[in-house]
Design an enzyme around this catalytic site. Structure first.
Site, PDB file in Angstrom:
ATOM      1  N   LYS A 100       0.824  -1.229   0.000  1.00 40.83           N
ATOM      2  CA  LYS A 100       0.000   0.000   0.000  1.00 40.83           C
ATOM      3  C   LYS A 100       0.845   1.261   0.000  1.00 40.83           C
ATOM      4  O   LYS A 100       0.465   2.277  -0.588  1.00 40.83           O
ATOM      5  CB  LYS A 100      -0.961   0.012   1.183  1.00 40.83           C
ATOM      6  CG  LYS A 100      -0.281  -0.246   2.503  1.00 40.83           C
ATOM      7  CD  LYS A 100      -1.264  -0.728   3.547  1.00 40.83           C
ATOM      8  CE  LYS A 100      -0.534  -1.209   4.770  1.00 40.83           C
ATOM      9  NZ  LYS A 100      -0.218  -2.626   4.757  1.00 40.83           N
ATOM     10  N   GLU A 124      -5.118  -5.366  -5.566  1.00 46.20           N
ATOM     11  CA  GLU A 124      -6.329  -5.557  -4.755  1.00 46.20           C
ATOM     12  C   GLU A 124      -5.994  -5.730  -3.272  1.00 46.20           C
ATOM     13  O   GLU A 124      -6.713  -5.231  -2.398  1.00 46.20           O
ATOM     14  CB  GLU A 124      -7.094  -6.789  -5.266  1.00 46.20           C
ATOM     15  CG  GLU A 124      -8.366  -7.116  -4.525  1.00 46.20           C
ATOM     16  CD  GLU A 124      -9.429  -6.036  -4.672  1.00 46.20           C
ATOM     17  OE1 GLU A 124      -9.864  -5.775  -5.796  1.00 46.20           O
ATOM     18  OE2 GLU A 124      -9.833  -5.440  -3.646  1.00 46.20           O
ATOM     19  N   LYS A 200      -4.251   3.787   2.712  1.00 49.20           N
ATOM     20  CA  LYS A 200      -5.393   3.052   2.135  1.00 49.20           C
ATOM     21  C   LYS A 200      -6.461   4.010   1.607  1.00 49.20           C
ATOM     22  O   LYS A 200      -7.046   3.759   0.545  1.00 49.20           O
ATOM     23  CB  LYS A 200      -5.954   2.096   3.181  1.00 49.20           C
ATOM     24  CG  LYS A 200      -4.980   0.958   3.508  1.00 49.20           C
ATOM     25  CD  LYS A 200      -5.397   0.187   4.732  1.00 49.20           C
ATOM     26  CE  LYS A 200      -4.436  -0.949   5.049  1.00 49.20           C
ATOM     27  NZ  LYS A 200      -4.641  -1.513   6.388  1.00 49.20           N
TER      28      LYS A 200
HETATM   29  N1  HSE Z   1      -1.421  -3.097  10.246  1.00 47.22           N
HETATM   30  C1  HSE Z   1      -2.523  -3.254   9.351  1.00 47.22           C
HETATM   31  C2  HSE Z   1      -3.815  -3.291  10.159  1.00 47.22           C
HETATM   32  C3  HSE Z   1      -2.355  -4.521   8.551  1.00 47.22           C
HETATM   33  O1  HSE Z   1      -3.756  -3.365  11.392  1.00 47.22           O
HETATM   34  O2  HSE Z   1      -4.888  -3.227   9.588  1.00 47.22           O
HETATM   35  C4  HSE Z   1      -2.735  -4.484   7.129  1.00 47.22           C
HETATM   36  O3  HSE Z   1      -2.489  -3.320   6.441  1.00 47.22           O
END
Ligand code: HSE
Length: 399
Positions: A100, A124, A200
């Site tokens: 990401k 994805e 994200k």
């Molecule tokens: N560290 C991230 C989380 C894991 O806790 O969602 C996946 O990106």
């Protein structure tokens, strides 16, 4: 037969190798071509693995092998991974990544190379682990003008907040528990300071709205040091505290943020607990649609990567749907200048002043909270300071 290489044999990379080897017949059938895992690039040795003969240490072996048509990047970071991915794309190899950070920083540039070379760059697994969300946004919702994305995008912080809400744990204790269970890293900054969620929301908003949003354009507040008393007071008012990634179209610009927000109890997002993620997308035709599940983990994430590999193999000579243009500096507006509803929490000594802002207030354990409607955070700050209130926390209301 199509040869595939994996860069990085960590948690996700090893999951990808296992799925490609153990489910080879199934995935080859789905891809309509035999998929052969030819190389795994890693600086470490794995002599005890049944596929130890596939390990290599020189990236050029992958780059110069024209039979390798699809490369999986699961090394992470945006330095070596960027160099390797870019080189592979420029050589005409399709690339799949779960990274990401790389997509949030370099997505527009790498998508443009893939477009120019008529190959695929798919990712994805970079948002929501195994939850299908990018493909549905790009394909299934294609007829919609997408206008807003709201999500719990980080499982670790959702676990911590759930422990605070449900079991009255203090932030530090909940974080220690998340670390003991292997959810949070020893250095938990990327999760608890909101950077993971910011990457994200960059990817989601870039895809949904068509222009790249960079992490430095996202106003990012995490949950480090969240007060249990604030979580309790929000609960008394009928809200739960969640770390929310949010982006919304405002004319020809967008607002984008990651912040701890209060969500009305009973809304879909409020019920997403523990390490689960949810991504809610609003389109002009469909209204709201939500994608829910585990946003991390070796095999869930690897399953999304392998699905992209299958897609690449099926479309070796055709471009898939994913694309967005580069953005510009003025594209993202400061969310603190946009009118939203906010919950203000301050010391009970400020209750009368808070009421003058038009809030119905609720008091608990020395604190007082009230909701201010359709006001920007910048305005709230000015008005609170005029009232002489300096110790306060502000949470956006999101449903
Ligand atoms: N560290 C991230 C989380 C894991 O806790 O969602 C996946 O990106």
């Amino acid at each position: 037969m199509v040869d595939v290489a994996i860069i990085g044999h960590g948690v996700v990379g090893s999951g990808v190798a296992e799925i490609i080897i153990n489910h080879n017949e199934l995935i080859s059938q789905k891809a309509k071509r035999q998929i052969n895992l030819k190389y795994i690039l890693d600086i470490r040795d794995f002599p005890d693995l049944p596929y130890s003969d596939k390990f290599i240490k020189d990236f050029d072996t992958i780059l110069n092998d024209d039979d390798v048509r699809v490369v999986v990047e699961t090394a992470g970071g945006a330095t070596f991974a960027y160099d390797y991915v870019k080189a592979c794309l420029l050589r005409g190899k399709s690339v799949v990544t779960s990274n990401k950070e790389l997509v949030a920083l370099k997505g527009a540039e790498l998508l443009k190379i893939a477009q120019d070379k008529n190959i695929n760059f798919l990712f994805e697994a970079s948002v929501g682990g195994g939850i299908p969300v990018l493909r549905p946004i790009a394909q299934c919702l294609a007829a919609n003008d997408l206008i807003e994305i709201t999500g719990i995008l980080n499982g670790t912080t959702n676990f911590i907040l759930t422990k605070m809400i449900k079991e009255n744990m203090q932030f530090d204790d909940a974080l220690s528990m998340a670390q003991r269970l292997g959810y949070a890293e020893r250095d938990p900054s990327a999760d608890i300071d909101g950077h993971d969620a910011a990457r994200k929301i960059c990817i989601l908003a870039s895809l949904a709205f068509g222009k790249h949003i960079y992490p430095e354009q996202i106003k990012t507040d995490g949950i480090r040091g969240m007060l249990l008393s604030d979580v309790e007071l929000a609960s008394r008012m009928g809200y739960v505290v969640k770390l929310i990634g949010h982006s919304k179209v405002l004319g020809d610009k967008v607002s984008a943020s990651v912040c701890p927000a209060v969500i009305p109890t009973g809304s879909v997002i409020s019920n997403v607990e523990d390490v689960f993620n949810i991504i809610k997308v609003r389109g002009d035709a469909i209204g709201d649609v939500a994608f829910y599940g585990r946003g991390a983990g070796k095999l869930p994430t690897a399953s999304a990567v392998v699905a992209d590999v299958i897609d690449c193999v099926k479309h070796l000579a055709a471009r898939k749907y994913l694309f967005w243009e580069d953005g510009d500096k003025d594209y993202v507006v400061d969310p603190d200048s946009v009118a939203y509803d906010y919950m203000i929490i301050t010391s009970v000594a400020n209750a009368d002043a808070l009421a003058t802002l038009g809030c119905n207030t609720v008091e608990h354990n020395g604190s007082v909270a009230g909701i201010v409607e359709k006001t920007s955070k910048n305005d709230i700050t000015t008005r609170l300071q005029k009232c002489g209130i300096n110790d306060y926390r502000v949470f956006r209301v999101i449903d």
